[in-house]
Scaffold this active site. Structure first.
Site, mmCIF file in Angstrom:
data_model
loop_
_atom_site.group_PDB
_atom_site.id
_atom_site.type_symbol
_atom_site.label_atom_id
_atom_site.label_comp_id
_atom_site.label_asym_id
_atom_site.label_seq_id
_atom_site.Cartn_x
_atom_site.Cartn_y
_atom_site.Cartn_z
ATOM 1 C CG ASP A 133 -15.033 7.821 -0.191
ATOM 2 O OD1 ASP A 133 -15.647 8.232 -1.202
ATOM 3 O OD2 ASP A 133 -13.930 8.268 0.186
ATOM 4 C CD GLU A 174 -15.635 -19.266 -10.903
ATOM 5 O OE1 GLU A 174 -15.674 -19.674 -9.740
ATOM 6 O OE2 GLU A 174 -14.786 -18.477 -11.328
ATOM 7 C CB CYS A 219 -11.317 -16.776 -12.891
ATOM 8 S SG CYS A 219 -12.475 -16.213 -11.662
ATOM 9 C CG HIS A 230 -8.554 -13.184 -13.494
ATOM 10 N ND1 HIS A 230 -9.834 -13.197 -14.009
ATOM 11 C CD2 HIS A 230 -8.681 -13.409 -12.153
ATOM 12 C CE1 HIS A 230 -10.688 -13.424 -13.029
ATOM 13 N NE2 HIS A 230 -10.019 -13.547 -11.888
HETATM 14 N N1 COA Z 1 -10.694 6.015 -1.514
HETATM 15 C C1 COA Z 1 -9.813 5.357 -2.330
HETATM 16 N N2 COA Z 1 -9.414 4.081 -2.110
HETATM 17 C C2 COA Z 1 -9.914 3.448 -1.047
HETATM 18 C C3 COA Z 1 -10.828 4.043 -0.174
HETATM 19 C C4 COA Z 1 -11.218 5.393 -0.435
HETATM 20 N N3 COA Z 1 -12.080 6.034 0.334
HETATM 21 N N4 COA Z 1 -11.144 3.154 0.793
HETATM 22 C C5 COA Z 1 -10.456 2.030 0.522
HETATM 23 N N5 COA Z 1 -9.719 2.198 -0.587
HETATM 24 C C6 COA Z 1 -8.832 1.241 -1.240
HETATM 25 C C7 COA Z 1 -7.967 0.443 -0.280
HETATM 26 O O1 COA Z 1 -6.817 1.159 0.087
HETATM 27 C C8 COA Z 1 -7.679 -0.783 -1.111
HETATM 28 O O2 COA Z 1 -6.671 -0.506 -2.045
HETATM 29 P P1 COA Z 1 -5.335 -1.401 -2.093
HETATM 30 O O3 COA Z 1 -5.821 -2.816 -2.297
HETATM 31 O O4 COA Z 1 -4.574 -0.861 -3.237
HETATM 32 O O5 COA Z 1 -4.691 -1.221 -0.764
HETATM 33 C C9 COA Z 1 -8.961 -1.005 -1.903
HETATM 34 O O6 COA Z 1 -9.665 0.253 -1.853
HETATM 35 C C10 COA Z 1 -9.851 -2.076 -1.319
HETATM 36 O O7 COA Z 1 -10.020 -1.795 0.036
HETATM 37 P P2 COA Z 1 -10.128 -2.957 1.097
HETATM 38 O O8 COA Z 1 -10.260 -2.348 2.443
HETATM 39 O O9 COA Z 1 -9.037 -3.965 0.896
HETATM 40 O O10 COA Z 1 -11.529 -3.591 0.634
HETATM 41 P P3 COA Z 1 -12.314 -4.815 1.176
HETATM 42 O O11 COA Z 1 -11.838 -5.238 2.523
HETATM 43 O O12 COA Z 1 -13.745 -4.440 1.014
HETATM 44 O O13 COA Z 1 -11.944 -5.997 0.157
HETATM 45 C C11 COA Z 1 -11.862 -7.269 -1.859
HETATM 46 C C12 COA Z 1 -11.780 -5.872 -1.242
HETATM 47 C C13 COA Z 1 -11.477 -7.179 -3.330
HETATM 48 C C14 COA Z 1 -10.890 -8.202 -1.162
HETATM 49 C C15 COA Z 1 -13.314 -7.802 -1.720
HETATM 50 O O14 COA Z 1 -14.161 -6.994 -2.494
HETATM 51 C C16 COA Z 1 -13.462 -9.241 -2.133
HETATM 52 O O15 COA Z 1 -13.325 -10.138 -1.321
HETATM 53 N N6 COA Z 1 -13.796 -9.510 -3.460
HETATM 54 C C17 COA Z 1 -13.965 -10.863 -3.940
HETATM 55 C C18 COA Z 1 -12.658 -11.615 -4.132
HETATM 56 C C19 COA Z 1 -11.821 -11.096 -5.244
HETATM 57 O O16 COA Z 1 -12.284 -10.392 -6.116
HETATM 58 N N7 COA Z 1 -10.548 -11.484 -5.252
HETATM 59 C C20 COA Z 1 -9.614 -11.109 -6.287
HETATM 60 C C21 COA Z 1 -8.638 -12.159 -6.673
HETATM 61 S S1 COA Z 1 -9.352 -13.411 -7.688
#
Ligand code: COA
Length: 383
Positions: free
Chosen positions: A29, A79, A111, A233
């Protein structure tokens, strides 16, 4: 003596992927990316560009001939090094024609590297008030096609010139640091992409912020009302918002609204660029300066986080007439003139790599600082 950021600029390549296109391709989505992660576009980089071209392009916009004579140090926080030995800084030093009697080196902790560089620059100028330091925070965030981190990729560089009597922002010398040995994101030697426990990294990020915020209040005797804005960040723009909201219980609703409005102004550029790892806090700062109506004397809080994990909170104060030293139209044009690539073009560009067999290959990328040849595993750049 007042020391701070005299000039700031950023650079991103000419290509981006729209997050709706990525969502459709990954049968997700689009609201998850646009709302859930807070990302609209993601910067893409061709194989003929790297952190050296990004950093040189960002810095070239702000340096005058006089600055180049006054710079004693070039520090690159990254990095995404192109070499385990030679630093990107020494090549950028050459590309920018900075006076030869300068130190050039790279600095790393995920970072956080750009902040380590910035603080080192401050210390150098404190000891050598008439000299200048060029700080570059440059990265290429790549997690891999179809990976969990794919929607949080991006790339770019921020350049900052640190001097006495700066035109933009002054350091307040109030840094608070926090270190915790944890494996939330790491890239062992030999790995093209990071290993990441994304949900753990989110948690450590928020925990680090709330701990450091408490420590900051204790040490610096401040509360949220002392800050015109809090910047974070930004691995993706929802991340900093979650950290900000974690301290909302201690504020009035008006105060929450005020800081969230500033936060929205600070993420305008990052929503269009994505993650630039060590540069992302400073892209947020640039976005805040360009898009907020702040006043001289106001204090901005900066939260820097590098997985692994090291974080720092510090503040800077806006200088008189700082608005006159911004390049708002140029920054907006850089983002708006980029070409939107299709998913197929993105995946092809993502997979392309510079050859590593030591043979000679030439390339024709007309971008100002692009790689035009590789030979003996040495990269040659347009200048
Ligand atoms: N509409 C609106 N929001 C939605 C949605 C939809 N259809 N589907 C999911 N979401 C929201 C979730 O509720 C969540 O929000 P929240 O964190 O406020 O609860 C968000 O989107 C992300 O969903 P999630 O299921 O947690 O995504 P994911 O399992 O794909 O993981 C990351 C997201 C960021 C952890 C992943 O992209 C990642 O590992 N990134 C690299 C690491 C990183 O950036 N870390 C950050 C710290 S340095």
């Amino acid at each position: 003596m007042t020391i701070g950021i005299d000039k700031i600029s950023f650079h991103v390549p000419d290509y981006y992927l729209d997050m709706t296109d990525l969502a459709h391709a990954r049968e997700t989505d689009p609201a998850k990316f646009h709302i859930g992660l807070g990302q609209d576009q993601m910067a893409l980089i061709p194989k003929t560009q790297d952190i050296i071209t990004l950093g040189a392009s960002a810095a070239a916009k702000i340096l005058t001939a006089d600055d180049k004579k006054m710079i004693d140090m070039v520090i690159v926080g990254t990095e995404s090094s192109t070499d385990f030995s030679k630093s990107a800084a020494v090549t950028i030093h050459k590309l920018l024609d900075i006076q030869p009697f300068a130190r050039s080196f790279e600095i790393k902790h995920a970072c956080y590297g750009g902040t380590a560089a910035l603080q080192q620059a401050r210390d150098y100028v404190a000891a050598h008030p008439d000299r200048k330091v060029l700080v570059i925070a440059a990265d290429i965030a790549k997690y891999g096609l179809h990976s969990g981190g794919e929607p949080t990729q991006g790339c770019g560089a921020v350049a900052m010139l640190v001097t006495k009597n700066p035109h933009l922002l002054a350091f307040n010398n109030d840094s608070v640091f926090y270190s915790e040995d944890v494996y939330d994101f790491w890239r062992p030697a030999g790995h093209d992409y990071p290993l990441v426990d994304g949900h753990l990294s989110n948690q450590i990020y928020i925990d680090s912020f709330t701990r450091i915020w408490e420590q900051n209040k204790k040490i610096n005797q401040t509360t949220s009302s002392d800050y015109a804005a809090l910047t974070f960040h930004l691995p993706y723009t929802k991340m900093g918002r979650k950290a900000l909201r974690a301290i909302f219980p201690e504020m009035s609703e008006t105060e929450q609204q005020r800081l969230e409005t500033r936060y929205d102004e600070a993420i305008i550029y990052s929503r269009q660029v994505g993650n630039l790892y060590t540069g992302s806090l400073y892209l947020g700062l640039a976005s805040l300066l360009d898009n907020s109506k702040l006043a001289a004397g106001e204090r901005i809080g900066l939260f820097s986080y590098g997985s692994g994990a090291v974080s720092e909170f510090f503040s800077m104060t806006l200088m008189e007439d700082y608005q006159q030293y911004l390049s708002i139209e140029e920054n907006q044009l850089l983002l708006s003139k980029r070409k939107r690539l299709s998913i197929t073009e993105y995946e092809e560009m993502f997979a392309e790599k510079l050859p590593t067999d030591g043979k000679t290959y030439t390339f024709s990328d007309p971008t100002k600082f692009a790689i035009n040849k590789i030979s003996d595993n040495i990269r040659y750049y347009n200048k």
